[in-house]
Write a protein that holds these residues in place. Structure first.
Motif, PDB file in Angstrom:
ATOM      1  N   LEU A  50       1.335  -1.318  -0.375  1.00  0.00           N
ATOM      2  CA  LEU A  50      -0.122   0.126  -0.029  1.00  0.00           C
ATOM      3  C   LEU A  50       0.692   1.543  -0.611  1.00  0.00           C
ATOM      4  O   LEU A  50       0.310   2.602  -0.177  1.00  0.00           O
ATOM      5  CB  LEU A  50      -1.202   0.326   1.250  1.00  0.00           C
ATOM      6  CG  LEU A  50      -1.847  -1.576   1.536  1.00  0.00           C
ATOM      7  CD1 LEU A  50      -3.177  -1.129   2.803  1.00  0.00           C
ATOM      8  CD2 LEU A  50      -2.543  -1.517  -0.156  1.00  0.00           C
ATOM      9  N   PHE A 100      -3.310   6.704   3.134  1.00  0.00           N
ATOM     10  CA  PHE A 100      -4.082   6.184   1.679  1.00  0.00           C
ATOM     11  C   PHE A 100      -5.140   6.378   1.758  1.00  0.00           C
ATOM     12  O   PHE A 100      -5.608   5.516   0.325  1.00  0.00           O
ATOM     13  CB  PHE A 100      -4.057   4.620   1.993  1.00  0.00           C
ATOM     14  CG  PHE A 100      -4.299   3.717   0.952  1.00  0.00           C
ATOM     15  CD1 PHE A 100      -3.415   3.229   0.174  1.00  0.00           C
ATOM     16  CD2 PHE A 100      -5.547   3.270   1.480  1.00  0.00           C
ATOM     17  CE1 PHE A 100      -4.134   2.434  -0.306  1.00  0.00           C
ATOM     18  CE2 PHE A 100      -6.214   2.279   0.288  1.00  0.00           C
ATOM     19  CZ  PHE A 100      -4.809   1.254  -0.824  1.00  0.00           C
ATOM     20  N   ARG A 104     -10.589   5.861  -0.235  1.00  0.00           N
ATOM     21  CA  ARG A 104      -9.735   4.802  -0.583  1.00  0.00           C
ATOM     22  C   ARG A 104     -10.039   3.629   0.295  1.00  0.00           C
ATOM     23  O   ARG A 104      -9.930   2.133   0.291  1.00  0.00           O
ATOM     24  CB  ARG A 104      -8.587   4.701  -1.709  1.00  0.00           C
ATOM     25  CG  ARG A 104      -8.022   3.971  -1.996  1.00  0.00           C
ATOM     26  CD  ARG A 104      -6.520   4.131  -3.086  1.00  0.00           C
ATOM     27  NE  ARG A 104      -6.856   5.313  -4.440  1.00  0.00           N
ATOM     28  CZ  ARG A 104      -5.782   5.616  -5.371  1.00  0.00           C
ATOM     29  NH1 ARG A 104      -4.098   4.957  -4.319  1.00  0.00           N
ATOM     30  NH2 ARG A 104      -6.436   5.772  -6.250  1.00  0.00           N
ATOM     31  N   ALA A 105      -9.523   3.926   1.200  1.00  0.00           N
ATOM     32  CA  ALA A 105      -9.921   2.472   2.662  1.00  0.00           C
ATOM     33  C   ALA A 105     -10.723   1.688   2.557  1.00  0.00           C
ATOM     34  O   ALA A 105     -10.773   0.918   3.027  1.00  0.00           O
ATOM     35  CB  ALA A 105      -8.662   3.415   3.739  1.00  0.00           C
ATOM     36  N   LEU A 108     -11.297  -0.543  -0.269  1.00  0.00           N
ATOM     37  CA  LEU A 108     -10.539  -1.507  -0.223  1.00  0.00           C
ATOM     38  C   LEU A 108     -10.552  -2.228   1.392  1.00  0.00           C
ATOM     39  O   LEU A 108     -11.206  -3.847   0.864  1.00  0.00           O
ATOM     40  CB  LEU A 108      -8.788  -1.061   0.412  1.00  0.00           C
ATOM     41  CG  LEU A 108      -7.740  -2.752   0.158  1.00  0.00           C
ATOM     42  CD1 LEU A 108      -7.810  -3.547  -0.624  1.00  0.00           C
ATOM     43  CD2 LEU A 108      -6.521  -1.583   1.329  1.00  0.00           C
ATOM     44  N   ARG A 109     -11.257  -1.682   2.519  1.00  0.00           N
ATOM     45  CA  ARG A 109     -11.913  -2.779   3.074  1.00  0.00           C
ATOM     46  C   ARG A 109     -13.107  -3.228   2.686  1.00  0.00           C
ATOM     47  O   ARG A 109     -13.332  -4.729   3.525  1.00  0.00           O
ATOM     48  CB  ARG A 109     -12.246  -1.654   4.663  1.00  0.00           C
ATOM     49  CG  ARG A 109     -13.161  -2.291   5.394  1.00  0.00           C
ATOM     50  CD  ARG A 109     -13.451  -0.602   6.226  1.00  0.00           C
ATOM     51  NE  ARG A 109     -14.489  -1.571   7.282  1.00  0.00           N
ATOM     52  CZ  ARG A 109     -15.482  -2.325   8.037  1.00  0.00           C
ATOM     53  NH1 ARG A 109     -16.526  -1.863   6.990  1.00  0.00           N
ATOM     54  NH2 ARG A 109     -15.470  -2.374   9.273  1.00  0.00           N
ATOM     55  N   SER A 136      -6.703   6.854   7.631  1.00  0.00           N
ATOM     56  CA  SER A 136      -6.530   6.211   6.519  1.00  0.00           C
ATOM     57  C   SER A 136      -5.286   4.963   6.875  1.00  0.00           C
ATOM     58  O   SER A 136      -5.946   3.761   6.101  1.00  0.00           O
ATOM     59  CB  SER A 136      -6.328   6.854   5.463  1.00  0.00           C
ATOM     60  OG  SER A 136      -5.364   7.886   4.685  1.00  0.00           O
ATOM     61  N   SER A 140      -7.164   1.413   6.204  1.00  0.00           N
ATOM     62  CA  SER A 140      -6.223   0.452   5.031  1.00  0.00           C
ATOM     63  C   SER A 140      -6.886  -0.558   4.890  1.00  0.00           C
ATOM     64  O   SER A 140      -7.010  -2.102   4.740  1.00  0.00           O
ATOM     65  CB  SER A 140      -6.003   1.238   3.979  1.00  0.00           C
ATOM     66  OG  SER A 140      -4.963   1.265   4.401  1.00  0.00           O
TER      67      SER A 140
END
Length: 592
Positions: A50, A100, A104-105, A108-109, A136, A140
């Motif tokens: 990441l 991050f 976006r986290a 992805l989560r 973040s 993430s």
């Protein structure tokens, strides 16, 4: 001298050809090496770093396309494909040291939780999380089955900080007069020119965003770590924690070095039989079904500009949200009889209202052709980024997506006083009426100022009209939630500006539903604009000039400094305004 120059030119040309051919043979060798590998190992642990800098969408041109850099959404798709691959046992993630991005986290989560739901494990390792990163980096990886942390490092998740640069004090010192008019009080991007600090509405909006992002991250992390959000808030807001403290507080699961966590992942996947494969290079063994229904994915990332994808030299990439390119991609997808629906991924702070209007019309044409359009908002889909989205059949955003900012601004920086200070004066000959000189170096006349404001008001009204038509709202209802204000996705849902909270993967499911594709059917995805292969991108990289190379070298020395980059962005915006363009750009917001 002529002979010398010709010799130099020949040598330079030979050098460029050598470099280009070198790339050609390098990619050939890489292709041969890849093809020589076993078709598919039996025990796979995927890996994901990441700390790598992934764009939201894979580049379709320029040097980045040559490198085959994947986009963040490509990684989400690969992770989804891996769920059905029995050879994939789990994933080992190297956590981000710095930010991050909360939105976006979130995505992805959700992808990791779906991955875990298919019976796979997730192990993450962090070498420390630093205070400038906000929540973040932790957010993430919080959903991992095991979080490892390197001994002797610190976990600093101390909240959300926004910073904004203000240039009015500098302008006063150099007698530069900003004449920039926002519509309306929450359209805060021009405050960097007009003010020395946050206005009341600006601070109100920023505080609301910060509180929402912090609450979103706390809620997710607390749920993943099995504690109450209030308890987690108290722990994190009390200051940095050593890795050992973090372990005692159950923020992490184990202490160890990267190789220790990697070995633990291998053990869970079969020990010595397990093979690590980077998610970036992973390819699903699933057979391609050419008869499956087709969904088009159109991606736009970055500032929205008019025209086509200029650039394409070795050192410069074409704009990723050029109106001709994105509008054409939407229209091409709409004209393809095989395409059943379009997912439009938007990750943009906005830009030109004219360019945004062109893309908005392309979405409308796609709908007229019978193709439902679903917008998936990335980290940022504000101002012009919302403009291009507003007519879609459905808009999905993450809770921490920054969107809205429905409004425009314009004007110029009157610079004659600045030049007067150093002895430079201007005189003007004007033909064509009073407004002909409006975009010169002198301040606007009263008549010119009135005309500029009237033009901006027309642009604002057109923006609101489109939003009203797309969202089923009256002008007054839109104006109440517009006025330039930025909202998180969660707040935008409450205000009626988006339809659902959901990720890119959710947007694909929504597109399937609107297109009448059965839920258990796996569609094919086709990306628009067409993604060039490494060799195709290579063909576009001839014609590099010495001036370009020198410029690239200078730019590379300053690209890493966020404040310098912010200044360059401001100057680019000022240049566009001084040519008479209105702007539909959200305020620059750096999450920390």
């Amino acid at each position: 001298m002529k002979t010398f120059l010709l010799s130099m030119a020949g040598a330079f040309t030979a050098m460029i050809l050598f470099i280009v051919l070198g790339f050609f043979f390098l990619f050939t060798l890489i292709g041969m090496a890849v093809s020589a590998k076993p078709p598919h190992p039996d025990n796979i642990v995927l890996t994901l770093d990441l700390n790598a800098n992934y764009p939201d969408q894979a580049p379709s041109g320029g040097f980045a396309a040559l490198s085959g850099t994947p986009g963040f959404i490509d990684l989400l798709l690969k992770l989804k494909e891996a769920e059905a691959d029995k050879s994939v046992k789990g994933i080992y993630i190297r956590g981000a040291d710095m930010g991050f991005g909360t939105s976006r986290a979130e995505e992805l989560r959700q992808a990791l939780k779906s991955f875990q739901g298919s019976g796979k494990f997730v192990i993450a390792h962090s070498q420390g999380m630093f205070g400038a990163s906000g929540p973040s980096a932790f957010h993430s990886i919080a959903a991992a089955d095991e979080i490892w942390m390197q001994p002797g490092t610190d976990l600093m998740v101390t909240g959300v900080v926004f910073e904004t640069e203000f240039y009015k004090g500098l302008f006063d010192k150099i007698a530069l007069e900003p004449q920039i008019y926002p519509f309306y009080e929450y359209k805060n991007a021009p405050n960097s020119y007009n003010e020395t600090s946050y206005t009341g509405p600006h601070r109100e909006a920023m505080e609301a965003l910060a509180n929402s992002i912090w609450a979103t991250a706390l809620g997710d992390i607390a749920a993943d770590r099995g504690m109450e959000a209030a308890q987690l808030r108290a722990i994190l807001e009390s200051g940095p924690k050593t890795a050992e403290n973090a372990l005692d507080l159950k923020l992490i699961d184990k202490l160890g070095w990267p190789e220790d966590a990697e070995e633990a992942a291998r053990e869970r996947a079969g020990g010595d039989k397990a093979e690590l494969i980077d998610l970036v290079t992973y390819t699903s063994p699933a057979k391609y079904n050419s008869k499956a229904p087709l969904i088009a994915v159109v991606g736009g990332e970055g500032p929205i500009v008019t025209g086509g994808a200029s650039g394409g030299s070795l050192f410069s990439d074409p704009p990723a949200f050029a109106s001709d390119v994105i509008a054409r991609a939407i229209l091409d997808a709409a004209e393809d009889d095989d395409v059943k629906a379009i997912v439009f991924r938007v990750d943009s702070p906005g830009g030109s209202p004219t360019a945004s209007d062109q893309i908005w019309r392309a979405v409308e044409r796609a709908q007229e052709a019978g193709k439902p359009v679903v917008v998936s908002m990335g980290s940022l889909a504000a101002s012009g980024g919302y403009y291009v989205s507003t007519g879609a059949d459905a808009i999905l955003a993450n809770r921490a997506t920054l969107t809205g900012s429905i409004g425009i601004f314009g004007g110029k920086l009157a610079i004659d006083g600045t030049f007067n200070k150093i002895g430079v004066t201007f005189d003007t000959v004007t033909v064509g009426g009073d407004f002909a000189s409006a975009w010169g170096t002198a301040p606007f006349t009263e008549t010119q100022e009135a005309e500029v404001k009237a033009s901006l008001k027309r642009g604002y009204d057109r923006f609101l009209t489109h939003v009203g038509e797309g969202r089923g709202m009256t002008y007054d209802q839109v104006h109440e939630v517009a006025r330039g204000r930025v909202w998180t996705g969660e707040a935008a849902l409450q205000q009626g500006l988006v339809d659902e909270i959901g990720t890119f993967m959710d947007a694909i499911e929504k597109a399937k539903s609107l297109a009448g594709i059965e839920a258990d059917v796996k569609p094919r995805l086709a990306f628009y604009p067409y993604r060039k292969s490494g060799f195709e991108a290579l063909e576009d990289l001839f014609g590099v000039s010495a001036e370009t190379a020198r410029a690239a070298a200078v730019i590379s020395t300053i690209a890493g400094d966020a404040r310098t980059q912010a200044l360059l962005e401001e100057l680019a915006t000022a240049e566009a305004m001084n040519s008479g363009q209105a702007m539909a750009i959200s305020p620059r917001i750096r999450e920390r």
